[in-house]
Design a protein around this motif. Structure first.
Motif, PDB file in Angstrom:
ATOM      1  N   SER A  52       0.820  -1.215   0.000  1.00 11.44           N
ATOM      2  CA  SER A  52       0.000   0.000   0.000  1.00 11.44           C
ATOM      3  C   SER A  52       0.854   1.266   0.000  1.00 11.44           C
ATOM      4  CB  SER A  52      -0.938   0.012   1.212  1.00 11.44           C
ATOM      5  OG  SER A  52      -0.198   0.145   2.417  1.00 11.44           O
ATOM      6  N   VAL A  53       2.178   1.123   0.075  1.00 10.84           N
ATOM      7  CA  VAL A  53       3.074   2.275   0.091  1.00 10.84           C
ATOM      8  C   VAL A  53       3.591   2.545  -1.323  1.00 10.84           C
ATOM      9  CG1 VAL A  53       5.295   3.147   0.942  1.00 10.84           C
ATOM     10  CG2 VAL A  53       3.704   2.008   2.510  1.00 10.84           C
ATOM     11  N   VAL A  54       3.530   3.809  -1.701  1.00 11.20           N
ATOM     12  CA  VAL A  54       4.044   4.273  -2.985  1.00 11.20           C
ATOM     13  C   VAL A  54       5.261   5.131  -2.665  1.00 11.20           C
ATOM     14  CG1 VAL A  54       3.531   5.609  -5.059  1.00 11.20           C
ATOM     15  CG2 VAL A  54       1.724   4.256  -3.962  1.00 11.20           C
ATOM     16  N   LEU A  72      -1.423   4.390   0.446  1.00  9.14           N
ATOM     17  CA  LEU A  72      -2.668   4.454  -0.300  1.00  9.14           C
ATOM     18  C   LEU A  72      -3.679   3.515   0.347  1.00  9.14           C
ATOM     19  CD1 LEU A  72      -3.960   5.572  -2.928  1.00  9.14           C
ATOM     20  CD2 LEU A  72      -2.999   3.609  -4.115  1.00  9.14           C
ATOM     21  N   ALA A  73      -4.875   4.046   0.615  1.00  5.12           N
ATOM     22  CA  ALA A  73      -5.958   3.235   1.183  1.00  5.12           C
ATOM     23  C   ALA A  73      -7.249   3.638   0.482  1.00  5.12           C
ATOM     24  CB  ALA A  73      -6.075   3.448   2.683  1.00  5.12           C
ATOM     25  N   ALA A  74      -7.803   2.701  -0.264  1.00 13.09           N
ATOM     26  CA  ALA A  74      -9.014   2.957  -1.054  1.00 13.09           C
ATOM     27  C   ALA A  74      -8.768   4.155  -1.961  1.00 13.09           C
ATOM     28  CB  ALA A  74     -10.215   3.144  -0.141  1.00 13.09           C
ATOM     29  N   HIS A 101       4.787  12.175  -7.977  1.00  7.95           N
ATOM     30  CA  HIS A 101       4.149  11.309  -6.984  1.00  7.95           C
ATOM     31  C   HIS A 101       2.627  11.483  -6.997  1.00  7.95           C
ATOM     32  CE1 HIS A 101       4.786   8.682  -3.538  1.00  7.95           C
ATOM     33  NE2 HIS A 101       3.892   9.368  -2.880  1.00  7.95           N
ATOM     34  N   LEU A 102       2.163  12.712  -7.059  1.00 14.07           N
ATOM     35  CA  LEU A 102       0.717  12.955  -7.092  1.00 14.07           C
ATOM     36  C   LEU A 102       0.084  12.367  -8.352  1.00 14.07           C
ATOM     37  CD1 LEU A 102       0.525  16.608  -5.717  1.00 14.07           C
ATOM     38  CD2 LEU A 102      -0.008  14.478  -4.495  1.00 14.07           C
ATOM     39  N   ARG A 103       0.786  12.471  -9.478  1.00 12.78           N
ATOM     40  CA  ARG A 103       0.279  11.858 -10.715  1.00 12.78           C
ATOM     41  C   ARG A 103       0.182  10.337 -10.570  1.00 12.78           C
ATOM     42  NH1 ARG A 103       3.899  15.453 -13.126  1.00 12.78           N
ATOM     43  NH2 ARG A 103       5.223  13.751 -13.815  1.00 12.78           N
ATOM     44  N   ARG A 104       1.180   9.744  -9.937  1.00 11.69           N
ATOM     45  CA  ARG A 104       1.174   8.284  -9.735  1.00 11.69           C
ATOM     46  C   ARG A 104       0.023   7.886  -8.822  1.00 11.69           C
ATOM     47  NH1 ARG A 104       1.175   3.449 -11.293  1.00 11.69           N
ATOM     48  NH2 ARG A 104       2.294   1.937 -10.035  1.00 11.69           N
ATOM     49  N   LEU A 105      -0.173   8.635  -7.726  1.00  8.08           N
ATOM     50  CA  LEU A 105      -1.272   8.334  -6.803  1.00  8.08           C
ATOM     51  C   LEU A 105      -2.618   8.437  -7.518  1.00  8.08           C
ATOM     52  CD1 LEU A 105      -0.016  10.158  -3.582  1.00  8.08           C
ATOM     53  CD2 LEU A 105      -0.113   7.680  -3.968  1.00  8.08           C
ATOM     54  N   ALA A 106      -2.788   9.459  -8.331  1.00  9.19           N
ATOM     55  CA  ALA A 106      -4.037   9.612  -9.089  1.00  9.19           C
ATOM     56  C   ALA A 106      -4.217   8.427 -10.035  1.00  9.19           C
ATOM     57  CB  ALA A 106      -4.028  10.930  -9.868  1.00  9.19           C
ATOM     58  N   GLY A 107      -3.140   7.999 -10.673  1.00  4.24           N
ATOM     59  CA  GLY A 107      -3.197   6.852 -11.573  1.00  4.24           C
ATOM     60  C   GLY A 107      -3.552   5.557 -10.865  1.00  4.24           C
ATOM     61  N   LEU A 108      -3.247   5.491  -9.586  1.00  5.33           N
ATOM     62  CA  LEU A 108      -3.583   4.307  -8.785  1.00  5.33           C
ATOM     63  C   LEU A 108      -4.972   4.406  -8.157  1.00  5.33           C
ATOM     64  CD1 LEU A 108      -0.123   3.752  -7.051  1.00  5.33           C
ATOM     65  CD2 LEU A 108      -1.188   2.297  -8.793  1.00  5.33           C
ATOM     66  N   GLY A 109      -5.685   5.501  -8.443  1.00  4.76           N
ATOM     67  CA  GLY A 109      -7.065   5.620  -7.976  1.00  4.76           C
ATOM     68  C   GLY A 109      -7.287   6.547  -6.799  1.00  4.76           C
ATOM     69  N   VAL A 155      -3.037  19.684   9.218  1.00  8.22           N
ATOM     70  CA  VAL A 155      -3.487  18.633   8.310  1.00  8.22           C
ATOM     71  C   VAL A 155      -3.908  19.321   7.015  1.00  8.22           C
ATOM     72  CG1 VAL A 155      -5.129  16.758   7.909  1.00  8.22           C
ATOM     73  CG2 VAL A 155      -4.276  17.213  10.240  1.00  8.22           C
ATOM     74  N   LEU A 156      -3.257  18.924   5.918  1.00  8.45           N
ATOM     75  CA  LEU A 156      -3.539  19.500   4.604  1.00  8.45           C
ATOM     76  C   LEU A 156      -4.139  18.441   3.692  1.00  8.45           C
ATOM     77  CD1 LEU A 156      -0.236  21.532   3.982  1.00  8.45           C
ATOM     78  CD2 LEU A 156      -2.270  22.229   5.246  1.00  8.45           C
ATOM     79  N   ARG A 157      -4.908  18.916   2.722  1.00  9.85           N
ATOM     80  CA  ARG A 157      -5.562  18.003   1.773  1.00  9.85           C
ATOM     81  C   ARG A 157      -5.505  18.605   0.376  1.00  9.85           C
ATOM     82  NH1 ARG A 157     -11.480  15.290   1.901  1.00  9.85           N
ATOM     83  NH2 ARG A 157     -11.709  15.022  -0.335  1.00  9.85           N
ATOM     84  N   ARG A 158      -5.398  17.699  -0.592  1.00 11.69           N
ATOM     85  CA  ARG A 158      -5.533  18.095  -1.988  1.00 11.69           C
ATOM     86  C   ARG A 158      -6.364  17.046  -2.685  1.00 11.69           C
ATOM     87  NH1 ARG A 158      -1.305  18.764  -7.004  1.00 11.69           N
ATOM     88  NH2 ARG A 158      -2.949  18.535  -8.533  1.00 11.69           N
ATOM     89  N   ASP A 159      -7.369  17.504  -3.428  1.00 13.19           N
ATOM     90  CA  ASP A 159      -8.166  16.600  -4.246  1.00 13.19           C
ATOM     91  C   ASP A 159      -7.445  16.400  -5.573  1.00 13.19           C
ATOM     92  OD1 ASP A 159     -10.163  16.305  -2.327  1.00 13.19           O
ATOM     93  OD2 ASP A 159     -11.208  18.085  -3.023  1.00 13.19           O
ATOM     94  N   LEU A 160      -7.448  15.166  -6.050  1.00 11.98           N
ATOM     95  CA  LEU A 160      -6.771  14.834  -7.298  1.00 11.98           C
ATOM     96  C   LEU A 160      -7.727  14.706  -8.467  1.00 11.98           C
ATOM     97  CD1 LEU A 160      -4.181  12.210  -6.004  1.00 11.98           C
ATOM     98  CD2 LEU A 160      -3.826  14.647  -6.451  1.00 11.98           C
ATOM     99  N   SER A 161      -8.995  14.577  -8.181  1.00  8.29           N
ATOM    100  CA  SER A 161      -9.953  14.390  -9.287  1.00  8.29           C
ATOM    101  C   SER A 161     -10.737  15.648  -9.555  1.00  8.29           C
ATOM    102  CB  SER A 161     -10.911  13.255  -8.968  1.00  8.29           C
ATOM    103  OG  SER A 161     -11.516  13.439  -7.713  1.00  8.29           O
TER     104      SER A 161
END
Length: 161
Positions: A52-54, A72-74, A101-109, A155-161
């Motif tokens: 689960s680690v990228v 990565l979780a769900a 890294h963010l592009r890869r995470l988005a590609g993984l869902g 705590v920070l957040r970014r939406d990828l979609s």
């Protein structure tokens, strides 16, 4: 052209690729040099073996000069750590690592990414805010300080979609 300039000024450009267990010792060394409580080689090895680690690493020649790790979780991811060697800071390498890294995470869902950051870490806050992260909360007393009360983690957040 970039390679010519780097060669003229003695700085090799960093190559970014996926990191694996073989990188645990180098990542542990950089993590320890970058944070108050560094993670051990065994801790990093366990993370890098976790499906689960990228992880991505930046290497110049044979030297690790940066890394980024997420879990990565769900449809959510959490950036666990990012670091760049002191000599390579403020030159855009952290941004390159983060963008890839963010592009890869988005590609993984992953639909959103979270992270925690010390409010005193101005360069990190600048990096994350420029990358589209927004504050969504805090964790009181999260970061221990040598001569004062512990500071909160933002705590920070970014939406990828």
């Amino acid at each position: 052209m970039r390679h010519l300039i780097a060669r003229l000024f003695g700085r090799r450009p960093a190559e970014i690729a996926e990191a694996g267990s073989r990188d645990a010792a180098a990542i542990a060394a950089l993590h320890s040099a970058s944070f108050r409580r560094g993670w051990s080689e065994d801790e990093l090895d366990s993370l890098l073996l976790d499906r689960s680690v990228v992880a991505h690493r930046a290497v110049a020649g044979r030297n690790l000069v940066g890394f980024i790790l997420s879990r990565l979780a769900a449809e959510e991811a959490e950036i666990l750590s990012i670091a760049v060697t002191r000599s390579r800071r403020s030159r855009g390498l952290a941004r390159q690592l983060l963008d890839l890294h963010l592009r890869r995470l988005a590609g993984l869902g992953a639909a959103s990414v979270f992270l925690e950051v010390d409010p005193d870490n101005v360069p990190a806050l600048r990096l994350y805010r420029r990358a589209g992260f927004r504050e969504v909360g805090s964790r009181p007393g999260y970061y221990p300080k040598p001569a004062s009360a512990a500071s909160p983690a933002l705590v920070l957040r970014r939406d990828l979609s």
